[in-house]
Design a protein around this motif. Structure first.
Motif, PDB file in Angstrom:
ATOM      1  N   GLY A 163       0.761  -1.315   0.050  1.00 28.02           N
ATOM      2  CA  GLY A 163      -0.128  -0.066  -0.124  1.00 28.02           C
ATOM      3  C   GLY A 163       0.777   1.183  -0.037  1.00 28.02           C
ATOM      4  O   GLY A 163       0.275   2.322   0.223  1.00 28.02           O
ATOM      5  N   ASN A 164       2.199   1.064  -0.189  1.00 29.97           N
ATOM      6  CA  ASN A 164       3.052   2.209  -0.282  1.00 29.97           C
ATOM      7  C   ASN A 164       3.002   3.020  -1.739  1.00 29.97           C
ATOM      8  O   ASN A 164       2.957   2.167  -2.690  1.00 29.97           O
ATOM      9  N   ILE A 165       2.872   4.140  -1.612  1.00 27.10           N
ATOM     10  CA  ILE A 165       2.978   4.758  -3.089  1.00 27.10           C
ATOM     11  C   ILE A 165       4.263   5.424  -3.168  1.00 27.10           C
ATOM     12  O   ILE A 165       4.748   6.363  -2.472  1.00 27.10           O
ATOM     13  N   SER A 166       4.706   5.574  -4.437  1.00 28.27           N
ATOM     14  CA  SER A 166       5.993   6.101  -5.005  1.00 28.27           C
ATOM     15  C   SER A 166       5.630   6.716  -6.317  1.00 28.27           C
ATOM     16  O   SER A 166       4.732   6.370  -7.187  1.00 28.27           O
ATOM     17  N   GLY A 167       6.372   7.948  -6.951  1.00 26.69           N
ATOM     18  CA  GLY A 167       6.121   8.304  -7.993  1.00 26.69           C
ATOM     19  C   GLY A 167       7.523   8.755  -8.907  1.00 26.69           C
ATOM     20  O   GLY A 167       8.624   9.000  -8.185  1.00 26.69           O
ATOM     21  N   ALA A 168       7.621   8.932 -10.113  1.00 23.06           N
ATOM     22  CA  ALA A 168       8.825   9.289 -11.065  1.00 23.06           C
ATOM     23  C   ALA A 168       8.221  10.136 -12.017  1.00 23.06           C
ATOM     24  O   ALA A 168       7.119   9.925 -12.686  1.00 23.06           O
ATOM     25  N   CYS A 169       9.008  11.006 -12.346  1.00 21.43           N
ATOM     26  CA  CYS A 169       8.641  11.748 -13.649  1.00 21.43           C
ATOM     27  C   CYS A 169       9.832  12.099 -14.305  1.00 21.43           C
ATOM     28  O   CYS A 169      11.157  12.537 -13.773  1.00 21.43           O
ATOM     29  N   THR A 170      10.063  12.116 -15.785  1.00 28.20           N
ATOM     30  CA  THR A 170      11.261  12.262 -16.467  1.00 28.20           C
ATOM     31  C   THR A 170      10.997  12.881 -17.796  1.00 28.20           C
ATOM     32  O   THR A 170      10.050  12.027 -18.426  1.00 28.20           O
ATOM     33  N   THR A 171      11.940  13.731 -18.246  1.00 31.62           N
ATOM     34  CA  THR A 171      11.503  14.309 -19.650  1.00 31.62           C
ATOM     35  C   THR A 171      12.986  14.791 -19.979  1.00 31.62           C
ATOM     36  O   THR A 171      13.759  15.225 -19.422  1.00 31.62           O
ATOM     37  N   SER A 172      12.959  15.140 -21.537  1.00 38.16           N
ATOM     38  CA  SER A 172      13.555  16.025 -22.168  1.00 38.16           C
ATOM     39  C   SER A 172      13.092  17.453 -22.168  1.00 38.16           C
ATOM     40  O   SER A 172      13.976  18.426 -22.587  1.00 38.16           O
ATOM     41  N   VAL A 194       4.144  13.159  -3.828  1.00 42.17           N
ATOM     42  CA  VAL A 194       3.517  11.850  -3.366  1.00 42.17           C
ATOM     43  C   VAL A 194       3.390  12.250  -1.957  1.00 42.17           C
ATOM     44  O   VAL A 194       4.123  12.899  -1.097  1.00 42.17           O
ATOM     45  N   ASP A 195       2.191  11.753  -1.269  1.00 39.71           N
ATOM     46  CA  ASP A 195       1.895  11.877   0.439  1.00 39.71           C
ATOM     47  C   ASP A 195       1.380  10.704   0.723  1.00 39.71           C
ATOM     48  O   ASP A 195       0.186  10.379   0.083  1.00 39.71           O
ATOM     49  N   ASN A 196       2.030   9.734   1.249  1.00 39.22           N
ATOM     50  CA  ASN A 196       1.551   8.200   1.435  1.00 39.22           C
ATOM     51  C   ASN A 196       0.084   8.251   1.939  1.00 39.22           C
ATOM     52  O   ASN A 196      -0.527   7.301   2.112  1.00 39.22           O
ATOM     53  N   GLU A 197      -0.029   9.342   2.766  1.00 39.72           N
ATOM     54  CA  GLU A 197      -1.246   9.237   3.882  1.00 39.72           C
ATOM     55  C   GLU A 197      -2.498   9.913   2.627  1.00 39.72           C
ATOM     56  O   GLU A 197      -3.730   9.757   3.235  1.00 39.72           O
ATOM     57  N   VAL A 198      -2.245  10.174   1.393  1.00 39.16           N
ATOM     58  CA  VAL A 198      -3.336  10.670   0.703  1.00 39.16           C
ATOM     59  C   VAL A 198      -3.192   9.961  -0.639  1.00 39.16           C
ATOM     60  O   VAL A 198      -4.238   9.354  -0.941  1.00 39.16           O
ATOM     61  N   MET A 223      -7.003  16.273  -3.023  1.00 33.28           N
ATOM     62  CA  MET A 223      -7.454  14.868  -2.492  1.00 33.28           C
ATOM     63  C   MET A 223      -7.484  14.724  -0.753  1.00 33.28           C
ATOM     64  O   MET A 223      -8.130  14.061  -0.322  1.00 33.28           O
ATOM     65  N   ARG A 224      -6.354  15.384  -0.489  1.00 34.49           N
ATOM     66  CA  ARG A 224      -6.483  15.227   1.068  1.00 34.49           C
ATOM     67  C   ARG A 224      -7.838  15.689   1.561  1.00 34.49           C
ATOM     68  O   ARG A 224      -8.191  15.493   2.713  1.00 34.49           O
ATOM     69  N   HIS A 225      -8.534  16.823   0.915  1.00 35.73           N
ATOM     70  CA  HIS A 225      -9.382  17.595   1.470  1.00 35.73           C
ATOM     71  C   HIS A 225     -10.625  16.899   1.034  1.00 35.73           C
ATOM     72  O   HIS A 225     -11.884  17.617   1.204  1.00 35.73           O
ATOM     73  N   GLY A 226     -10.346  15.724   0.588  1.00 29.97           N
ATOM     74  CA  GLY A 226     -11.940  14.791   0.080  1.00 29.97           C
ATOM     75  C   GLY A 226     -12.245  14.518  -1.370  1.00 29.97           C
ATOM     76  O   GLY A 226     -12.942  13.968  -1.619  1.00 29.97           O
ATOM     77  N   LYS A 227     -11.450  15.150  -2.102  1.00 30.68           N
ATOM     78  CA  LYS A 227     -11.731  15.223  -3.768  1.00 30.68           C
ATOM     79  C   LYS A 227     -11.355  13.914  -4.016  1.00 30.68           C
ATOM     80  O   LYS A 227     -10.147  13.424  -3.555  1.00 30.68           O
ATOM     81  N   SER A 228     -11.951  13.058  -5.070  1.00 37.34           N
ATOM     82  CA  SER A 228     -11.606  12.022  -5.864  1.00 37.34           C
ATOM     83  C   SER A 228     -10.240  12.292  -6.496  1.00 37.34           C
ATOM     84  O   SER A 228     -10.244  13.589  -7.103  1.00 37.34           O
ATOM     85  N   ASN A 258      -5.313   7.935  -5.487  1.00 36.05           N
ATOM     86  CA  ASN A 258      -5.327   7.901  -4.045  1.00 36.05           C
ATOM     87  C   ASN A 258      -4.820   6.660  -3.274  1.00 36.05           C
ATOM     88  O   ASN A 258      -4.654   5.491  -4.078  1.00 36.05           O
ATOM     89  N   ASN A 259      -4.902   6.785  -2.008  1.00 43.39           N
ATOM     90  CA  ASN A 259      -4.227   5.551  -1.441  1.00 43.39           C
ATOM     91  C   ASN A 259      -5.409   4.508  -1.065  1.00 43.39           C
ATOM     92  O   ASN A 259      -5.106   3.383  -0.651  1.00 43.39           O
ATOM     93  N   LYS A 260      -6.683   4.692  -1.677  1.00 42.81           N
ATOM     94  CA  LYS A 260      -7.494   3.793  -1.568  1.00 42.81           C
ATOM     95  C   LYS A 260      -7.704   2.707  -3.114  1.00 42.81           C
ATOM     96  O   LYS A 260      -8.170   1.828  -3.234  1.00 42.81           O
ATOM     97  N   GLY A 261      -6.946   3.406  -4.058  1.00 45.24           N
ATOM     98  CA  GLY A 261      -6.586   2.779  -5.253  1.00 45.24           C
ATOM     99  C   GLY A 261      -7.584   3.295  -6.183  1.00 45.24           C
ATOM    100  O   GLY A 261      -7.887   2.632  -7.389  1.00 45.24           O
ATOM    101  N   GLU A 262      -7.879   4.621  -6.126  1.00 43.24           N
ATOM    102  CA  GLU A 262      -8.890   4.983  -7.200  1.00 43.24           C
ATOM    103  C   GLU A 262      -7.890   5.893  -8.079  1.00 43.24           C
ATOM    104  O   GLU A 262      -6.847   6.521  -7.470  1.00 43.24           O
ATOM    105  N   VAL A 263      -8.100   6.115  -9.434  1.00 41.83           N
ATOM    106  CA  VAL A 263      -7.184   6.861 -10.130  1.00 41.83           C
ATOM    107  C   VAL A 263      -8.057   7.830 -10.935  1.00 41.83           C
ATOM    108  O   VAL A 263      -9.380   7.782 -11.074  1.00 41.83           O
TER     109      VAL A 263
END
Ligand code: SD4
Length: 292
Positions: A163-172, A194-198, A223-228, A258-263
């Motif tokens: 249930g841990n979240i990580s992210g990456a971003c890469t570009t030219s 990324v904030d794993n609580e959210v 999302m922290r404040h309730g938005k999907s 989000n940390n519920k698995g919604e995208v």
């Protein structure tokens, strides 16, 4: 709601990148390894003109790369305007893990990468060089072109079996940009957050516009404040539109989990899509948008 593990990534090339990330996630590997391995696929893809090897150069003909990475403990690392290194995402991870800093740029980032054993690689392919030469020769193209082809940074978010979240971003980055220009992609809170609580969010498109609203951090806070994730991406896109008088050609897309698995995902203009991979899915989805 998707069952974890899950990985999502921007644009068509997200599919191949997700596949590499999934190899790690399906064996209960950590999200951080998954996102790094995943986006390295795009970085090595010569046919991708906007990430890593084969990316279009800046105005001076130099390929300069931006990337950042963030884990479930809010640790993060980034490189900006990095030259001659094929995998900026892995250098960003080293900045995170081996230094007390978050971001290295330019010569300092390059020297650090060499010191860490990354090989020097000529990133300007013959095809990209030719496109740059054609751009230089054509007077009416002297302004950087803003379009979807030109903006297909890879941003990736993964949630592992724990249930841990990580992210990456890469570009030219923005093709034919001024030398030294850094976009949103290496900036924590802009191109990625990324904030794993959210949950997590990443951005693609015109980095200048994303930075102006602290884009990915904004999506996570919503999302922290309730938005999907979907609602959060939509609000962020609308905020960008409210802050810019002229939206002509100004494409931005956000992707979130989000940390519920919604995208969710949303963009200014039609054309943005993303890849979703989980135990039951491996597909491209068209994002919603404001304008045709
Ligand atoms: C940037 N967001 O550098 C990135 C660009 C992008 O191809 O999406 N580019 O502004």
């Amino acid at each position: 709601v998707l069952k974890k593990p899950i990985v999502i990534a921007t644009w068509n090339h997200g599919l191949a990148a997700n596949k590499a990330a999934w190899e790690i996630l399906k064996n209960n590997g950590p999200a951080l390894d998954a996102v790094e391995k995943g986006v390295r696929v795009s970085e090595s893809d010569e046919n991708n003109r906007s990430v890593g090897l084969g990316g279009l150069p800046d105005k001076n003909g130099m390929v300069t790369l931006d990337a950042c990475i963030m884990n479930h403990e809010n640790e993060c690392g980034a490189v900006g305007c990095l030259t001659d290194i094929e995998h900026p995402i892995s250098v960003a991870r080293k900045v995170m893990e081996d230094t007390p800093h978050v971001m290295l740029v330019g010569q300092g980032a390059y020297d650090f990468a060499i010191e860490k054993g990354f090989p020097k690689v000529d990133l300007l392919t013959a095809e990209a060089k030719l496109e740059w030469e054609n751009w230089k020769a054509s007077e009416d193209l002297k302004k950087p072109a803003i379009n979807c082809e030109n903006h297909d940074t890879i941003g990736m978010l993964a949630m592992d079996a724990e249930g841990n979240i990580s992210g990456a971003c890469t570009t030219s980055g923005w093709a034919y940009k001024l030398h030294g220009r850094i976009g949103d992609s290496p900036i924590i809170g802009a191109g990625l957050f990324v904030d794993n609580e959210v949950g997590g969010a990443c951005a693609t498109g015109m980095g200048e516009a994303v930075i102006r609203i602290a884009g990915s951090a904004t999506v996570v806070e919503l999302m922290r404040h309730g938005k999907s994730p979907q609602e959060a991406c939509e609000i962020a896109v609308k905020r960008i539109m409210n802050k810019h008088k002229n939206m002509e050609g100004l494409q931005v897309g956000f992707l979130a989990m989000n940390n519920k698995g919604e995208v969710g995902a949303y963009s200014v203009y039609a054309g943005f899509n993303y890849a979703v991979t989980s135990v039951d899915n491996h597909e491209l989805i068209d994002a919603g948008y404001e304008m045709e």
